[in-house]
Write an enzyme that holds these catalytic residues in place. Structure first.
Site, PDB file in Angstrom:
ATOM      1  CG  HIS A  19     -41.199   7.746  19.929  1.00 37.24           C
ATOM      2  ND1 HIS A  19     -42.272   8.266  19.229  1.00 37.24           N
ATOM      3  CD2 HIS A  19     -40.100   8.350  19.401  1.00 37.24           C
ATOM      4  CE1 HIS A  19     -41.834   9.156  18.339  1.00 37.24           C
ATOM      5  NE2 HIS A  19     -40.512   9.219  18.439  1.00 37.24           N
ATOM      6  CG  ASP A  23     -31.079   8.268  13.492  1.00 39.06           C
ATOM      7  OD1 ASP A  23     -32.060   8.035  14.228  1.00 39.06           O
ATOM      8  OD2 ASP A  23     -31.169   8.965  12.461  1.00 39.06           O
ATOM      9  CD  GLU A 207     -41.491  16.264  17.566  1.00 38.07           C
ATOM     10  OE1 GLU A 207     -41.573  15.780  16.424  1.00 38.07           O
ATOM     11  OE2 GLU A 207     -40.516  16.054  18.328  1.00 38.07           O
TER      12      GLU A 207
HETATM   13  O1  LIG Z   1     -38.883  13.912  17.616  1.00 37.71           O
HETATM   14  C1  LIG Z   1     -38.657  13.772  16.405  1.00 37.71           C
HETATM   15  N1  LIG Z   1     -39.488  14.322  15.509  1.00 37.71           N
HETATM   16  C2  LIG Z   1     -39.315  14.193  14.183  1.00 37.71           C
HETATM   17  N2  LIG Z   1     -38.296  13.536  13.654  1.00 37.71           N
HETATM   18  C3  LIG Z   1     -37.408  12.969  14.505  1.00 37.71           C
HETATM   19  C4  LIG Z   1     -37.550  13.048  15.883  1.00 37.71           C
HETATM   20  N3  LIG Z   1     -36.513  12.399  16.448  1.00 37.71           N
HETATM   21  C5  LIG Z   1     -35.761  11.921  15.449  1.00 37.71           C
HETATM   22  N4  LIG Z   1     -36.301  12.261  14.269  1.00 37.71           N
HETATM   23  C6  LIG Z   1     -35.783  11.989  12.930  1.00 37.71           C
HETATM   24  C7  LIG Z   1     -34.286  12.258  12.819  1.00 37.71           C
HETATM   25  C8  LIG Z   1     -33.687  10.926  12.563  1.00 37.71           C
HETATM   26  O2  LIG Z   1     -32.564  10.989  11.723  1.00 37.71           O
HETATM   27  C9  LIG Z   1     -34.825  10.190  11.905  1.00 37.71           C
HETATM   28  C10 LIG Z   1     -34.715   8.693  11.902  1.00 37.71           C
HETATM   29  O3  LIG Z   1     -34.520   8.169  13.167  1.00 37.71           O
HETATM   30  O4  LIG Z   1     -35.962  10.625  12.639  1.00 37.71           O
HETATM   31 ZN   LIG Z   2     -39.323  10.537  17.441  1.00 36.95          ZN
END
Ligand SMILES: O=c1[nH]cnc2c1ncn2[C@H]1C[C@H](O)[C@@H](CO)O1
Ligand SMILES: [Zn+2]
Length: 348
Positions: A19, A23, A207
């Site tokens: 995971h 970006d 989450e």
């Molecule tokens: O932990 C996360 N939870 C939900 N969305 C996330 C998390 N980490 C990154 N993202 C989103 C922000 C990024 O721009 C997108 C694509 O990688 O995924």
């Molecule tokens: Zn994530």
């Protein structure tokens, strides 16, 4: 074992990371260089000065605040060259921590400001990771992400494009973004399509919202893995279902604390989950946003929860078992990792 030797062992253990957002893994020095090449102005021109723009601090109060850091970085990731380069570098960084297998995920629709198509973004990221795979000897899979704040149409476009790359780099599709504002029911149509096309699904769930989101992800969106699942502990019956189906959880400890998926380390349910028989894997989520790396994740678990080396090895091997990988490749990965662990003296 003293701390220095313990840290050294954690760094040298072969690991996997299932995971890892593209970006959320960009080095500040790469941003400096991309900004110069692309003629984009920066607030500061030294890499340490860029860190506060890219990384959350102690004060991060929510997933929404955490996600705001991505706006800065994605501006620089709008060309074929930039995507290929950061994809390559993410593999390089994983190799530095002795990752033997990584799944790099990214959301194609976030990289189209300068006219790339969804398929082109996938092609360039796949090219970058494949080059990294060759140069650094790390096996890599790519996961295409649908975003909760995007329309059905634009997410369907991601699924259709991803399908064309299954077997050629893409290993699964995902759903990410602001979980609390967009309940997963909205995405049934999108993931029905991935089901029809036979693409494996993992979903960020539990989450920033409760266990019901995990239930929805598994029963209606076809998730065979769950991103985070920290709040699964809020429902005994849903937890039992996830356990019975042996759905692996992609936990990302540092990120989970920063986004306030739980109130603090004392409430982090990792020991609880393992004792209850859930399949837990350890991952980084976003090394540059969270200020972490995979060695650090294991170190923190050893420090905070007293995980022993055999327990850490078990967590690592859970990651191998949960990989979106063909059985024969998985078998050879497992053998290689076991050999390496044996030579480090951590397998009986
Ligand atoms: O932990 C996360 N939870 C939900 N969305 C996330 C998390 N980490 C990154 N993202 C989103 C922000 C990024 O721009 C997108 C694509 O990688 O995924
Ligand atoms: Zn994530």
């Amino acid at each position: 074992m003293n701390n220095i030797r313990a840290n050294d062992l954690l760094a040298r253990l072969p690991k996997v990371d299932l995971h890892l957002h593209l970006d959320g893994s960009v080095k500040p020095e790469t941003i400096l260089d991309l900004a110069r090449r692309q003629g984009i102005e920066l607030p500061v021109y030294d890499k340490d000065g860029l860190i506060p723009h890219m990384r959350v601090g102690e004060e991060c109060g929510s997933l929404i605040e955490y996600l705001s850091k991505f706006d800065f970085t994605t501006r620089f990731l709008q060309s074929a060259e930039a995507l290929e380069r950061v994809a390559y570098e993410v593999v390089e960084q994983s190799a530095e921590h002795n990752c033997r297998y990584v799944e790099v995920r990214f959301a194609p629709q976030l990289h189209r400001n300068n006219g790339l198509t969804v398929e082109e973004t996938i092609r360039h990221v796949v090219e970058g990771v494949k080059r990294g795979q060759r140069d650094f000897g790390v096996r890599v899979g790519v996961i295409a992400i649908c975003m909760r704040n995007h329309s059905c149409e634009s997410n369907l476009e991601v699924i259709e494009a991803a399908a064309k790359y299954v077997g050629k780099g893409i290993v699964a599709v995902d759903l990410a973004g602001d979980e609390a504002s967009y309940p997963p029911e909205c995405f049934r149509e999108v993931f029905a399509e991935s089901g029809r096309l036979g693409i494996p699904v993992t979903i960020h769930a539990g989450e920033a919202a409760g266990a019901m989101n995990v239930y929805e992800a598994v029963t209606n969106l076809g998730a065979v893995r769950i991103g985070h699942g920290v709040r699964l502990k809020e429902s005994r019956s849903i937890l039992e279902m996830v356990k019975d189906r042996r759905i692996p959880l992609e936990m990302c400890p540092i990120s989970n604390i920063q986004t306030k998926a739980v109130s603090g380390w004392e409430a982090y349910p990792i020991r609880e989950y393992l004792e209850q028989g859930l399949v837990v894997t350890i991952n980084t989520d976003n090394p540059s946003v969270s200020g972490t790396n995979i060695t650090n994740e294991y170190r923190v678990l050893a420090d905070r929860f007293g995980f022993t080396t055999p327990e850490l090895v078990k967590l690592i091997m859970n990651g191998v078992d949960a990989a979106f990988m063909e059985d024969h490749d998985k078998l050879s990965l497992r053998r290689e990792m076991e050999e390496e662990m044996s030579s480090l003296g951590v397998l009986n």
